[in-house]
Write a protein that holds these residues in place. Structure first.
Motif, mmCIF file in Angstrom:
data_model
loop_
_atom_site.group_PDB
_atom_site.id
_atom_site.type_symbol
_atom_site.label_atom_id
_atom_site.label_comp_id
_atom_site.label_asym_id
_atom_site.label_seq_id
_atom_site.Cartn_x
_atom_site.Cartn_y
_atom_site.Cartn_z
ATOM 1 N N GLY A 89 34.241 41.757 35.976
ATOM 2 C CA GLY A 89 35.079 42.191 34.978
ATOM 3 C C GLY A 89 36.018 41.140 34.901
ATOM 4 O O GLY A 89 36.461 40.313 35.670
ATOM 5 N N TYR A 90 36.691 41.427 34.006
ATOM 6 C CA TYR A 90 38.314 40.484 33.575
ATOM 7 C C TYR A 90 39.299 41.365 33.162
ATOM 8 O O TYR A 90 39.053 42.250 32.207
ATOM 9 C CB TYR A 90 38.232 39.210 33.216
ATOM 10 C CG TYR A 90 37.829 39.410 31.718
ATOM 11 C CD1 TYR A 90 38.890 39.161 30.682
ATOM 12 C CD2 TYR A 90 36.502 39.293 31.021
ATOM 13 C CE1 TYR A 90 38.573 39.085 29.238
ATOM 14 C CE2 TYR A 90 36.320 39.334 29.732
ATOM 15 C CZ TYR A 90 37.251 39.302 28.680
ATOM 16 O OH TYR A 90 37.068 39.277 27.465
ATOM 17 N N GLY A 91 40.363 41.078 33.536
ATOM 18 C CA GLY A 91 41.693 41.808 32.671
ATOM 19 C C GLY A 91 42.509 40.860 32.092
ATOM 20 O O GLY A 91 42.943 39.877 32.813
ATOM 21 N N GLN A 144 56.975 37.422 32.999
ATOM 22 C CA GLN A 144 55.505 36.676 33.138
ATOM 23 C C GLN A 144 55.084 36.552 34.484
ATOM 24 O O GLN A 144 53.866 36.426 34.639
ATOM 25 C CB GLN A 144 55.825 35.058 32.618
ATOM 26 C CG GLN A 144 56.739 34.410 33.863
ATOM 27 C CD GLN A 144 58.073 34.495 33.727
ATOM 28 O OE1 GLN A 144 58.611 35.384 32.722
ATOM 29 N NE2 GLN A 144 58.854 33.788 34.611
ATOM 30 N N SER A 145 55.977 37.009 35.295
ATOM 31 C CA SER A 145 55.234 37.079 36.736
ATOM 32 C C SER A 145 54.209 37.997 37.099
ATOM 33 O O SER A 145 53.458 37.920 37.955
ATOM 34 C CB SER A 145 56.495 36.937 37.693
ATOM 35 O OG SER A 145 56.996 38.471 37.624
ATOM 36 N N SER A 146 54.222 39.064 36.073
ATOM 37 C CA SER A 146 53.331 40.237 36.256
ATOM 38 C C SER A 146 52.476 40.423 35.015
ATOM 39 O O SER A 146 51.723 41.278 34.726
ATOM 40 C CB SER A 146 54.061 41.490 36.330
ATOM 41 O OG SER A 146 54.915 41.771 37.497
ATOM 42 N N SER A 147 52.141 39.109 34.384
ATOM 43 C CA SER A 147 51.134 39.055 33.219
ATOM 44 C C SER A 147 50.151 37.920 33.398
ATOM 45 O O SER A 147 50.316 37.107 34.400
ATOM 46 C CB SER A 147 52.186 38.713 31.663
ATOM 47 O OG SER A 147 53.188 39.308 31.597
ATOM 48 N N GLY A 148 49.094 37.728 32.732
ATOM 49 C CA GLY A 148 48.372 36.770 32.914
ATOM 50 C C GLY A 148 46.754 37.319 32.823
ATOM 51 O O GLY A 148 46.479 38.433 32.196
ATOM 52 N N LEU A 149 45.970 36.391 33.519
ATOM 53 C CA LEU A 149 44.517 37.053 33.421
ATOM 54 C C LEU A 149 43.963 36.882 34.651
ATOM 55 O O LEU A 149 44.408 36.177 35.713
ATOM 56 C CB LEU A 149 43.603 35.767 32.802
ATOM 57 C CG LEU A 149 42.153 35.406 32.750
ATOM 58 C CD1 LEU A 149 41.596 36.565 32.085
ATOM 59 C CD2 LEU A 149 41.825 34.273 32.456
ATOM 60 N N VAL A 150 43.260 38.074 35.131
ATOM 61 C CA VAL A 150 42.428 38.229 36.560
ATOM 62 C C VAL A 150 41.087 38.304 36.171
ATOM 63 O O VAL A 150 40.696 39.081 35.365
ATOM 64 C CB VAL A 150 43.029 39.662 37.041
ATOM 65 C CG1 VAL A 150 42.240 39.845 38.428
ATOM 66 C CG2 VAL A 150 44.411 39.542 37.300
ATOM 67 N N ILE A 151 40.074 37.555 36.873
ATOM 68 C CA ILE A 151 38.767 37.594 36.857
ATOM 69 C C ILE A 151 38.399 38.006 38.239
ATOM 70 O O ILE A 151 38.601 37.579 39.170
ATOM 71 C CB ILE A 151 38.041 36.464 36.623
ATOM 72 C CG1 ILE A 151 39.018 35.719 35.467
ATOM 73 C CG2 ILE A 151 36.672 36.657 36.321
ATOM 74 C CD1 ILE A 151 38.318 34.424 35.010
ATOM 75 N N VAL A 152 37.562 39.187 38.164
ATOM 76 C CA VAL A 152 37.148 39.795 39.368
ATOM 77 C C VAL A 152 35.594 39.290 39.670
ATOM 78 O O VAL A 152 34.809 39.501 38.866
ATOM 79 C CB VAL A 152 37.133 41.453 39.352
ATOM 80 C CG1 VAL A 152 36.414 42.036 40.574
ATOM 81 C CG2 VAL A 152 38.442 41.878 39.172
ATOM 82 N N GLY A 153 35.378 38.701 40.860
ATOM 83 C CA GLY A 153 34.097 38.155 41.262
ATOM 84 C C GLY A 153 33.838 37.854 42.800
ATOM 85 O O GLY A 153 35.023 38.144 43.575
ATOM 86 N N ASN A 158 38.635 39.528 45.977
ATOM 87 C CA ASN A 158 37.750 39.212 44.876
ATOM 88 C C ASN A 158 38.584 38.808 43.511
ATOM 89 O O ASN A 158 37.901 38.931 42.618
ATOM 90 C CB ASN A 158 36.740 39.975 44.971
ATOM 91 C CG ASN A 158 37.326 41.628 44.474
ATOM 92 O OD1 ASN A 158 38.713 41.820 44.263
ATOM 93 N ND2 ASN A 158 36.560 42.536 44.253
ATOM 94 N N LYS A 159 39.749 38.969 43.577
ATOM 95 C CA LYS A 159 40.530 38.714 42.275
ATOM 96 C C LYS A 159 41.204 37.348 42.014
ATOM 97 O O LYS A 159 41.969 36.781 42.902
ATOM 98 C CB LYS A 159 41.702 39.772 41.965
ATOM 99 C CG LYS A 159 41.139 41.186 42.220
ATOM 100 C CD LYS A 159 42.258 42.037 41.809
ATOM 101 C CE LYS A 159 41.739 43.680 42.042
ATOM 102 N NZ LYS A 159 42.864 44.590 41.785
ATOM 103 N N LEU A 160 40.932 36.495 41.209
ATOM 104 C CA LEU A 160 41.396 35.132 40.860
ATOM 105 C C LEU A 160 42.354 35.366 39.537
ATOM 106 O O LEU A 160 41.898 35.879 38.653
ATOM 107 C CB LEU A 160 40.268 34.325 40.312
ATOM 108 C CG LEU A 160 40.749 32.929 40.065
ATOM 109 C CD1 LEU A 160 41.080 32.221 41.052
ATOM 110 C CD2 LEU A 160 39.514 32.316 39.619
#
Length: 217
Positions: free
Chosen positions: A106-108, A5-14, A71-73
């Motif tokens: 973008g988002y990942g 889980q520490s390397s999983s999740g959501l990233v929103i670039v902006g 720029n990554k949340l």
């Protein structure tokens, strides 16, 4: 196989406003419940040459960690349970409503799965056929990582398989380009984080014959 889980999740670039992502703002707008306790951590060591101006605290609830890196949340689940992935999606949608004019590109959605005690059959399935020729050329193998860029169900998938000692890792990055947070809301609502997790699990199960611990029938 386990989910890291520490390397999983959501990233929103902006172009996020770093001044907003402080404990007071996040508590007020994302965790307004009076009994919600937040933990604030600041990274103790930074890469050489990293500008401290861009260091922001990691703010954690019992379910989710939020961290702005450049720029990554990042939204990271505290525990490897589906409820925390649902919570991440809920918080990201709230954030999009509060900061609708933030420019984004973008988002990942990311997942890292780890399988210990790798079988020879699995190694032979993943490993490319040119390795024997490479070793005959005189090169010795010190590490292995294989990257594939795929189109899956009309989505871009960056998929990386790595070998480390007696374990194999499977990294999934479901990447979507967006022009605004309206597009983010539409995309994440159409295909949820949990749906992408199940897609990744099915991918590994059907191709590599591995199952996620605790989720087999």
């Amino acid at each position: 196989m386990k989910l890291d889980q520490s390397s999983s999740g959501l990233v929103i670039v902006g172009g996020w406003n770093g001044h907003i992502f402080n404990p007071n703002w996040i508590k007020r707008y994302l965790f307004p419940a009076k009994d919600e306790q937040l933990t604030v951590d600041i990274q103790a060591q930074f890469p050489q040459g990293f500008n401290p101006q861009f260091i922001f605290p990691r703010i954690s609830s019992n379910e989710v960690r939020i961290l702005l890196q450049g720029n990554k949340l990042n939204f990271i689940p505290v525990k490897s349970v589906d409820e925390n992935l649902d919570r991440i999606q809920e918080l990201a949608l709230q954030l999009a409503d509060y900061l609708p004019h933030t420019p984004v590109s973008g988002y990942g959605v990311n997942f890292l799965f780890i399988q210990d005690h790798v079988s020879e059959d699995l190694i032979n399935l993943i490993r490319p056929r040119d390795l024997e020729e490479i070793e005959q050329f005189g090169a010795s193998l010190t590490g292995e990582e294989y990257t594939r860029r795929l189109e899956l169900n009309e989505r871009s998938l960056n998929f990386v398989v790595g070998f480390e000692s007696e374990r194999v890792t499977f990294k999934f990055n479901f990447h979507s380009k967006i022009n605004d947070l309206i597009a983010f809301k539409a995309g994440i609502s159409k295909t949820s984080i949990l749906e992408l997790k199940q897609e990744a699990i099915q991918f590994i199960s059907e191709i590599y014959n591995l199952e996620l611990e605790g989720e087999t029938e």
